[in-house]
Each structure stands twice: as C-alpha cells, then as structure tokens.
Design a protein around this motif. Structure first.
Motif, short mmCIF file in Angstrom:
data_model
loop_
_atom_site.label_atom_id
_atom_site.label_comp_id
_atom_site.label_asym_id
_atom_site.label_seq_id
_atom_site.Cartn_x
_atom_site.Cartn_y
_atom_site.Cartn_z
N ASP A 130 -8.98 -5.64 8.41
CA ASP A 130 -8.43 -6.84 7.78
C ASP A 130 -7.43 -7.55 8.69
O ASP A 130 -6.84 -8.54 8.29
CB ASP A 130 -7.79 -6.50 6.42
CG ASP A 130 -6.55 -5.63 6.55
OD1 ASP A 130 -6.17 -5.26 7.68
OD2 ASP A 130 -5.96 -5.31 5.49
N SER A 131 -7.23 -7.00 9.88
CA SER A 131 -6.32 -7.62 10.86
C SER A 131 -7.12 -7.90 12.14
O SER A 131 -6.76 -7.45 13.24
CB SER A 131 -5.12 -6.70 11.12
OG SER A 131 -4.46 -6.45 9.90
N HIS A 161 -0.73 -6.52 -2.24
CA HIS A 161 -0.63 -7.83 -1.60
C HIS A 161 -1.93 -8.61 -1.75
O HIS A 161 -1.91 -9.84 -1.87
CB HIS A 161 -0.24 -7.69 -0.12
CG HIS A 161 -1.10 -6.74 0.66
ND1 HIS A 161 -1.38 -5.46 0.22
CD2 HIS A 161 -1.75 -6.85 1.84
CE1 HIS A 161 -2.14 -4.86 1.11
NE2 HIS A 161 -2.38 -5.68 2.10
N ARG A 209 3.94 -6.81 13.07
CA ARG A 209 2.54 -6.49 13.40
C ARG A 209 2.30 -6.66 14.89
O ARG A 209 2.32 -7.78 15.41
CB ARG A 209 1.57 -7.38 12.61
CG ARG A 209 0.11 -6.89 12.72
CD ARG A 209 -0.89 -7.77 11.99
NE ARG A 209 -0.61 -7.98 10.59
CZ ARG A 209 -0.79 -7.10 9.61
NH1 ARG A 209 -1.29 -5.91 9.90
NH2 ARG A 209 -0.50 -7.39 8.36
N GLU A 239 0.83 -1.20 0.00
CA GLU A 239 0.00 0.00 0.00
C GLU A 239 0.86 1.25 0.00
O GLU A 239 1.94 1.27 0.59
CB GLU A 239 -0.86 0.02 1.28
CG GLU A 239 -1.70 -1.23 1.46
CD GLU A 239 -2.31 -1.34 2.85
OE1 GLU A 239 -2.26 -0.38 3.63
OE2 GLU A 239 -2.85 -2.43 3.15
MG LIG Z 1 -2.59 -5.47 6.07
#
Ligand SMILES: [Mg+2]
Ligand SMILES: C[S@@+](CC[C@H](N)C(=O)[O-])C[C@H]1O[C@@H](n2cnc3c(N)ncnc32)[C@H](O)[C@@H]1O
Ligand SMILES: Nc1nc2[nH]cc(C(=O)O)c2c(=O)[nH]1
Ligand code: SF4
Length: 260
Positions: free
Chosen positions: A60-61, A250, A48, A36
C-alpha cells in the motif's frame, strides 16, 4: 506520492534531492492515528522512509517500494519536523526503514527525547537501536509478486522477494530484543497454515515468549472497498485460531487518502 510538505509547520526546506552522509530518504512525514496493531487509535507522527528490500504485490506504499520517491533529510531536520507536532508517539515506517543505517541514529535521538517509538518492519533486519514496540510484519508466500500479481511488470522480483522474505533466526532475534507484535497480512484462509508453522518455528528458536495475543491478523486491503471483502473473514480466523485481530483504522476512516 511526493514528500508531504503541506502539513502545518513542517520544515522540509532542504529538499534539494542530493544525499549527504547520514541523510534519510523521506517519502512523507505526517500526523495521524496509529491505524494498526496494539496501539491503534493513538495519535502519532509517522515518518515514512523510502526504499524496500522486498516487493509485496499488495504494497500500500507503492511509492516507497515499486517506484520509490523521496527527498533526503538529515536526522536533525527529521527531528525538527517531528517536534512541530504535539505527539508522544512516533512511528517509523517505509518502505523498509531498517535498511537505512540512519534510522538507528534517528531512533537513538527519539529515545533520548522521551518519545515512544514504534517501528513498522518486515522483520528481515535486526537493528542496533532502542525501539519501544517492534511492529513486525513477516511476509507470507501470498505476498510474492508472481507474474500474475506483479503490479509493475512480469514477476522480475518474485525470486528475490521469495529468497528474502522470511528468516526465522532474524525474527527470533527481534522477539528477544524488543517488545514485539507479529502482524500478518491475511489474504485468505490458505495463509493460516504458513502462519501457524512460522509461529511454531519462532517459538522454538526464541528464548523470549510469543503469546497468542502478540500475533495479529490484519486483513489485506488498501481501500475500504477491498477491506469490506476481507475483514470479516480475517476476524473469524482470529476467533478460530485464538490470535488477535487488528483493524486498518486509517483505511476505515480515510480510505486511501495520502498522509493518513
Ligand atoms: Mg500504511
Ligand atoms: C507499507 S509497510 C512498511 C513497513 C514494512 N516494510 C512492512 O512491510 O512491515 C506498513 C504495513 O502495511 C502493511 N501492508 C502493506 N500493504 C498492505 C495491504 N495491501 N493490506 C494490508 N496491509 C498492508 C504491511 O504488512 C505493514 O504491516
Ligand atoms: N494511520 C496509519 N497507521 C499506520 N500504521 C502503520 C502504517 C504504515 O504504513 O506503516 C500506517 C499508516 O500508513 N497510517
Ligand atoms: S515489505 Fe512493506 S514496504 Fe516493502 S513491499 Fe512489502 S509492504 Fe511494501
């Protein structure tokens, strides 16, 4: 998603579940292409962290926000794991990485070692740490987990999310302190009025300049299929408003596979 401990050479042996002072809750650590923003395509190590002060319905996480999972690692262990990879770029993300004090210590150490650092953040916290690119994704009204959209219940988080999601003075401070991209998740044309209003307020509040190409529109979608439904509309909006479009490289390449 548990800590990704299957990557070659990544030492996350001290995964005993107990936090010690200065530890970071790590959800996963992996190498991928930055998917991104301005640096899309650049090989990067992703760290992360787990835990978030917001609850976007589309997150999305999910396993760092709605249902956080992690093991605790000292900053030294995280650095050692990063150094196993041959990469110049490190992306610190989450969850919201800047709610953890130890993220600042990690960023200091990464800067000392000459890494280029990007921090993916929701823009609600101003850190005291060196960052090469602040990748700020302010959350719009369309992110709020109302009862109809809550993935996990019936809207218990909506009020807290709504109160916390935007603070113009925090955004202005980030823009002044760091090289910043403002990356909006766009769900539809209805989001544009809020984006335009917010950019105007940040420009009024900040002494640093926010160029149109520092503003990025990113289609909402966790899967290729979902992105197929949103990306062309968002690309058209970028053209119409003169902002930049960012893909989710991704997702195009690897869909929603873990560790990508
Ligand atoms: Mg991500
Ligand atoms: C999981 S967040 C972690 C960093 C930080 N909490 C934030 O929101 O910026 C990483 C990036 O993914 C974006 N994102 C999360 N869910 C998304 C979705 N369903 N579609 C598009 N972008 C999404 C966020 O806006 C942010 O730019
Ligand atoms: N490849 C890849 N690029 C990304 N850029 C920002 C990400 C994030 O989750 O913060 C992300 C991610 O999860 N994967
Ligand atoms: S702010 Fe980021 S990590 Fe937190 S819920 Fe929203 S997208 Fe997920």
């Amino acid at each position: 998603m548990p800590v990704a401990n299957d990557a070659p050479g990544v030492d996350i042996e001290r995964a005993d579940g107990d936090a010690e002072a200065g530890d970071l809750p790590i959800n996963e650590l992996f190498q991928s292409l930055q998917g991104e923003g301005r640096l899309a395509g650049v090989p990067s190590v992703f760290v992360r962290t787990s835990g978030c002060n917001l609850r976007c319905w589309f997150c999305d996480s999910y396993h760092t926000s709605w249902e956080p999972t992690h093991d605790w690692f000292g900053v030294d262990d995280v650095l050692a794991a990063i150094e196993e990879y041959d990469a110049d770029h490190v992306v610190l993300t989450g969850g919201e990485p800047l709610i953890h004090d130890s993220s600042e210590a990690l960023l200091e150490r990464l800067a000392d070692r000459g890494y280029h650092t990007t921090v993916e953040t929701n823009g609600t916290v101003v850190p005291d740490a060196p960052i090469d690119l602040a990748s700020v994704s302010p959350k719009l009204a369309s992110s709020t987990p109302t009862a109809e959209r809550d993935p996990d219940g019936d809207g218990e988080w909506a009020d807290r999310h709504e109160e916390r999601r935007l603070d113009v003075s925090t955004l202005a401070e980030l823009v002044e302190r760091y090289d910043t991209q403002l990356k909006f998740v766009v769900t539809g044309r209805e989001d544009m009025a809020e984006i335009e209003g917010l950019i105007e307020r940040v420009r009024d509040a900040a002494s640093a300049r926010v160029r149109d190409d520092d503003v990025l529109l990113m289609p909402e979608g966790q899967t290729r299929e979902q992105l197929e439904a949103t990306r062309e509309m968002v690309a058209d909006l970028a053209l119409e408003y003169g902002y930049r479009y960012t893909p989710r490289l991704h997702v195009d390449l690897w869909n929603d596979a873990p560790g990508t």
